[in-house]
Design a protein around this motif. Structure first.
Motif, PDB file in Angstrom:
ATOM      1  N   UNK A  41      -4.775   4.475  -5.667  1.00 56.14           N
ATOM      2  CA  UNK A  41      -5.397   3.183  -5.383  1.00 56.14           C
ATOM      3  C   UNK A  41      -6.861   3.349  -5.034  1.00 56.14           C
ATOM      4  N   UNK A  42      -7.131   4.374  -4.226  1.00 55.16           N
ATOM      5  CA  UNK A  42      -8.505   4.581  -3.766  1.00 55.16           C
ATOM      6  C   UNK A  42      -9.387   5.123  -4.898  1.00 55.16           C
ATOM      7  N   UNK A  43      -8.889   6.141  -5.622  1.00 47.87           N
ATOM      8  CA  UNK A  43      -9.744   6.702  -6.688  1.00 47.87           C
ATOM      9  C   UNK A  43      -9.927   5.701  -7.822  1.00 47.87           C
ATOM     10  N   UNK A  44      -8.885   4.913  -8.112  1.00 54.05           N
ATOM     11  CA  UNK A  44      -9.048   3.883  -9.144  1.00 54.05           C
ATOM     12  C   UNK A  44     -10.141   2.897  -8.743  1.00 54.05           C
ATOM     13  N   UNK A  45     -10.167   2.534  -7.452  1.00 51.31           N
ATOM     14  CA  UNK A  45     -11.191   1.602  -6.979  1.00 51.31           C
ATOM     15  C   UNK A  45     -12.569   2.250  -7.084  1.00 51.31           C
ATOM     16  N   UNK A  46     -12.650   3.528  -6.721  1.00 50.93           N
ATOM     17  CA  UNK A  46     -13.932   4.235  -6.822  1.00 50.93           C
ATOM     18  C   UNK A  46     -14.427   4.254  -8.262  1.00 50.93           C
ATOM     19  N   UNK A  47     -13.481   4.475  -9.188  1.00 47.75           N
ATOM     20  CA  UNK A  47     -13.850   4.583 -10.600  1.00 47.75           C
ATOM     21  C   UNK A  47     -13.931   3.226 -11.291  1.00 47.75           C
ATOM     22  N   UNK A  52      -1.733  10.256  -9.017  1.00 50.02           N
ATOM     23  CA  UNK A  52      -2.809   9.930  -8.089  1.00 50.02           C
ATOM     24  C   UNK A  52      -3.912  10.966  -8.027  1.00 50.02           C
ATOM     25  N   UNK A  53      -3.816  12.000  -8.832  1.00 49.14           N
ATOM     26  CA  UNK A  53      -4.921  12.953  -8.857  1.00 49.14           C
ATOM     27  C   UNK A  53      -6.098  12.240  -9.500  1.00 49.14           C
ATOM     28  N   UNK A  54      -7.237  12.199  -8.812  1.00 47.13           N
ATOM     29  CA  UNK A  54      -8.322  11.369  -9.329  1.00 47.13           C
ATOM     30  C   UNK A  54      -9.052  12.072 -10.458  1.00 47.13           C
TER      31      UNK A  54
END
Lengths: 274, 643
Positions: A71-77, B282-284
């Motif tokens: 959720x967080x990395x998707x938002x960052x990207x 969830x690995x970015x």
């Protein structure tokens, strides 16, 4: 036959062309809202989305899991409209801001046929850390995978008498298995005969297939979380990219979550409103 | 000699077919290169040796490491997962291989065609004509085509509790459960291929052995099985390839804790594939974690490639066995043998009993699986759950019908011309024994052996990432093309080979060009084989989960085009596992599993029907010997293809 081949070829090209053209529009639809992240927040978000969609029939909200980390990395990207996290953001997670939408307790669960009713922080810590059985009955435990917000919060909150938190361990005991969703944990615990397993899930996800334990003698209820007696709780956070503007539909849904109606849904589903 | 322009129709056709055939080579190289390319950041940050031999896996800990610091080497080590993968594979090949080979022996030598052959049943009119052998063949084929996610789920709800009761520490998940589930998956591969090679042993061996006074059991186990050993070995190696790359089925039952060595049968551990399934979500993007996961996929790929090369090495000399593995016949000095009247062959009789028992255990396992899932799932198969509109408030299977249909359509549209083109090149244009053709064959076999999770990683990197398709049905379909291509090529090639050369010669003599001969004469004659390959491909697409989750997403929404995400039944089942359906919970999984089993069963019946037709068609047109061979090969095809 030649004609047939030509037709087939034309069809082939046409469809792939369409496919590629279709991809161009991906995510560009005004009335689609895409949300991804924590599988703990997901059931609540789906309820909110269902209620919202009933009011705004032209808007489609897609709620995907993947874990708080996603959720967080998707938002960052910029890959989602906003993300869901079941823990507070870490200082290292830059470029996004988190807005708490609800508070949730973490319930310790066992099989309904298990005879244990109450556990202490020390017992839980040692079961995960070195496999010490609780009451001679709970011999194994389930952890979530490392990207889980519930795991992050749980590992930080479970502290033994000496003040060590689970989060500082580099590995758990051999009796700890890892399941990567709330659903997996519940399926495992609820399976008939699995009376030796301890697990933890979001309080709002609890149903009658599992039994909730008292933690340090305190029952896992909304009241106890609000009063601060039940220490295993964490925020549900909406993660928004800093500096980016939400689309009109996403903004409407965002506002709806914090509206009175939205917060009533939060409360009805066993979570704590803000 | 007449000079022919290089651009003539004939040459153009040859070049096009050649490109189709060479596509597999490009595909294999593309997979290796792109997966390697994305693994490099991890190899760099962690160090190849630290990565391969490190024994901790702590992906949450990167943010405690200073950027670019050397300490990544302490976070990402995959040694425990490599060992786990190897242990699982070894266990599965031991257990599944044993069951597979003995089942094959039963099928080849002990299973009567009709139930009436058994004395007990010979008087019962209804059962007398029951085709026992055909039934067993169906059972093996069905077991081969059950989606891995269904077998994994069955493992979770049936095998794990069973193991837990046996386990000293009351832990059901772990190595033993995973080995059992994997064995169940490789039994059909091993058994159908072993059966093929047993049946290919010359009849004279059998008769000769009996003629020398051996019992049937002695003949089977001392003459026929040793004679077929190189084929059986190939079957076992294919089983290894299958077991090492399996992700979904293992994911359900292994407990999934990375960073632990499998030093007990009852300890939750994690294999290379399972860690990818658990953590890829969830690995970015751009993180070392993601790269490390892809790198574990690369390590897996290397294993599979090595296994394939080994297989190729063994296959080399199919008829007489490989020089490494065949027995050297030495002329033994005549020895004075006194007459003994002791009974011999008791060991072989016991082996016969074992093979019959094993075959029936497999039958029981499959029957139990099907009945168990049907009983649990059918009550929840309401019209609303099947066809209702799917939304956040009400999750249904309706989008899966559409998505599965869309993926099948686009995949076949691309893969069929490619596959048929390649098969035409291999069978109609190539010279026997040419290096190019050998290379192509090797690469087609390699492509067939790549684990579906690696296809998923490649699709994610290449189609979703580099081609910018994001998660979409198009990206999923393109990935599926690579997966089903070997099936289509092999099956088509097989049926092209069955077309008698006289037909080609006749057409050419009447003045038709080569291209015309192929399209007008050869292909129409091979149409049933192509149809079979289509059905087999559909089965593969329906059952696929690992490769699609990372390419077409796992939404519950109705797709609105090839650009949107969509979930097939198998992917939805995975999603239901991760995020239970409100009000249905685990029952949604049972219901979806019933749908999957239903589809697979229908496809199996369709394949059988097609092949029956094929056999009959063959008899009219071809000399008898041909059609017998055809029948034998085609019957084993569905199970073999899945390998």
């Amino acid at each position: 036959m030649k004609k047939l081949t030509t037709v087939a070829l034309a069809l082939c090209l046409g469809v792939s062309g369409m496919a590629l053209a279709g991809c161009g529009e991906n995510g560009g639809n005004e009335n689609e809202v895409y949300i991804s992240g924590s599988t703990s927040v997901q059931p609540l978000m789906e309820k909110l989305a269902a209620a919202f969609e009933a009011k705004h029939e032209d808007i489609v909200i897609t709620v995907d899991g993947g874990g708080s980390g996603k959720g967080i990395t998707d938002a960052q990207d910029g890959l989602n409209d906003f993300g869901m996290s079941s823990r507070a953001l870490k200082s290292s997670e830059t470029g996004v801001k988190g807005v708490t939408m609800a508070t949730d307790g973490i319930a310790l669960i066992v099989n309904p046929e298990c005879e244990i009713d109450d556990v202490t922080n020390d017992e839980v810590y040692h079961l995960y850390a070195d496999g010490t059985a609780i009451g001679g009955v709970l011999t194994a435990a389930i952890s979530r995978e490392s990207g889980s917000g519930t795991r992050g919060a749980f590992d930080e909150l479970v502290v033994n008498e000496a003040g060590d938190a689970l989060v500082d361990l580099t590995g758990f005991a051999d009796c700890v298995q890892t399941q990567n969703s709330t659903g997996n944990v519940m399926t495992q615990i609820a399976t008939k005969g699995n009376t030796n397993l301890l697990g933890y899930i979001s309080m709002g996800s609890v149903d009658d297939t599992v039994k909730v334990l008292k933690y340090n003698g305190v029952e896992a209820t909304v009241e106890n979380v609000v009063a601060g007696n039940y220490s295993l709780s964490r925020p549900f956070v909406i993660v928004v990219k800093e500096g980016a503007e939400l689309s009109e539909a996403a903004q409407m849904f965002y506002d709806y979550i914090f509206s009175e109606e939205g917060q009533t849904i939060v409360e009805q589903n066993g979570y704590i409103k803000i | 000699m007449k000079s022919v322009s290089i651009l003539s129709k004939e040459n153009a056709a040859k070049i096009i077919f050649g490109i189709c055939a060479a596509f597999s080579i490009f595909a294999v190289f593309a997979i290796i290169l792109f997966v390697l390319y994305q693994s490099i950041p991890a190899f760099r940050a962690v160090g190849v040796l630290n990565f391969l031999f490190g024994s901790t896996w702590l992906p949450g800990w990167e943010d405690r490491v200073p950027e670019g610091g050397a300490e990544y080497s302490q976070i990402f080590g995959i040694a425990p997962m490599i060992i786990t993968s190897l242990v699982l594979t070894f266990g599965a090949v031991l257990l599944g291989g044993l069951f597979g080979v003995f089942t094959a022996v039963f099928m080849a030598y002990y299973c009567p065609e009709k139930l009436g052959k058994l004395h007990v049943f010979s008087r019962i009119p209804l059962l007398r004509n029951f085709p026992l052998k055909g039934f067993f063949r169906q059972v093996i084929n069905l077991l081969a085509s059950i989606p891995s996610i269904v077998i994994g789920f069955f493992g979770l709800v049936v095998i794990v509790p069973l193991i837990r009761d046996m386990s000293p520490n009351q832990n059901g998940t772990g190595v033993l459960s995973a080995v059992i589930v994997l064995s169940l998956m490789i039994v059909p591969t091993v058994s159908s291929l072993s059966q093929n090679s047993l049946e290919a042993v010359p009849k004279e061996y059998y008769e000769g052995s009996l003629g020398l006074g051996n019992t049937k059991d002695q003949t089977v186990f001392r003459t026929m099985v040793p004679a077929a050993k190189s084929g059986i070995l190939s079957a076992l190696i294919l089983g290894i390839g299958r077991a090492v790359g399996e992700a979904m089925a293992v994911y359900f039952v292994i407990g999934g804790t990375p960073g632990k060595f499998p030093d007990s049968l009852f300890k939750p551990v994690s294999s290379l594939t399972v860690t990818i399934v658990q953590e890829m979500g969830y690995a970015s993007d751009g993180s070392i974690h993601k790269s490390a996961l892809i790198a574990s996929g690369f390590v897996l790929l290397v294993f599979v490639l090595l296994i394939n090369l080994l297989l190729n090495f063994i296959k080399k000399d199919k008829v007489g066995g490989n020089s490494l593995f065949s027995r050297n016949l030495k002329a033994s000095a005549p020895r004075a043998v006194g007459y003994t009247y002791r009974q011999t062959g008791i060991g072989q009789s016991i082996l016969r009993a074992v093979s019959i028992a094993f075959a029936f255990i497999i039958l029981f396992a499959l029957g139990y699986l099907v009945v168990f899932i049907a009983v649990k799932g059918i009550p929840y198969l309401t019209p609303q759950f099947l066809f209702g509109e799917s939304s956040n408030a009400n999750v249904t299977l309706a989008p899966a019908f559409v998505t599965t249909g869309m993926i099948i359509a686009l995949t076949l549209l691309i893969a069929l011309p490619l596959g048929i083109g390649a098969a035409i090149f291999l069978n109609e244009y190539s010279k026997k024994g040419s290096k190019f053709v050998k290379t192509i064959r090797l690469f087609i076999d390699t492509l067939a052996g790549v684990p579906s999770i690696v296809f998923g990683l490649f699709g994610m990197i290449f189609f979703c990432g580099i081609c910018n398709l994001n998660y979409s049905i198009a990206a999923g379909s393109f990935t599926m093309v690579l997966i089903i291509l070997p099936t289509i090529i092999r099956s088509t090639e097989e049926s092209l080979r069955e077309v008698p050369d006289a037909m080609r010669e006749g057409a050419l003599a009447l003045g038709s060009s080569k291209v015309r001969t192929i399209f007008k004469i050869v292909l129409p004659l091979a149409i049933r084989g192509i149809a079979t390959s289509v059905v087999l491909s559909i089965g593969r697409i329906v059952g696929e989960s690992a490769a699609l989750i990372y390419t077409s997403g796992s939404t519950i929404r109705m797709p609105n085009g090839y650009g949107s995400t969509g979930s097939t039944f198998a992917v939805l089942m995975y999603r239901f596992q991760v995020e239970p359906v409100p009000g249905l919970g685990v029952n949604a999984m049972y219901a979806t599993a019933v749908v999957l089993l239903g589809i697979v069963l229908c496809l199996n019946i369709l394949v059988t029907a097609l092949q029956k037709n094929l056999g009959k068609g063959g008899k009219e047109k071809k000399p008898k010997k041909e059609s017998v061979r055809l029948k034998q090969e085609s019957k084993a095809a569905p199970a073999a293809e899945r390998a």
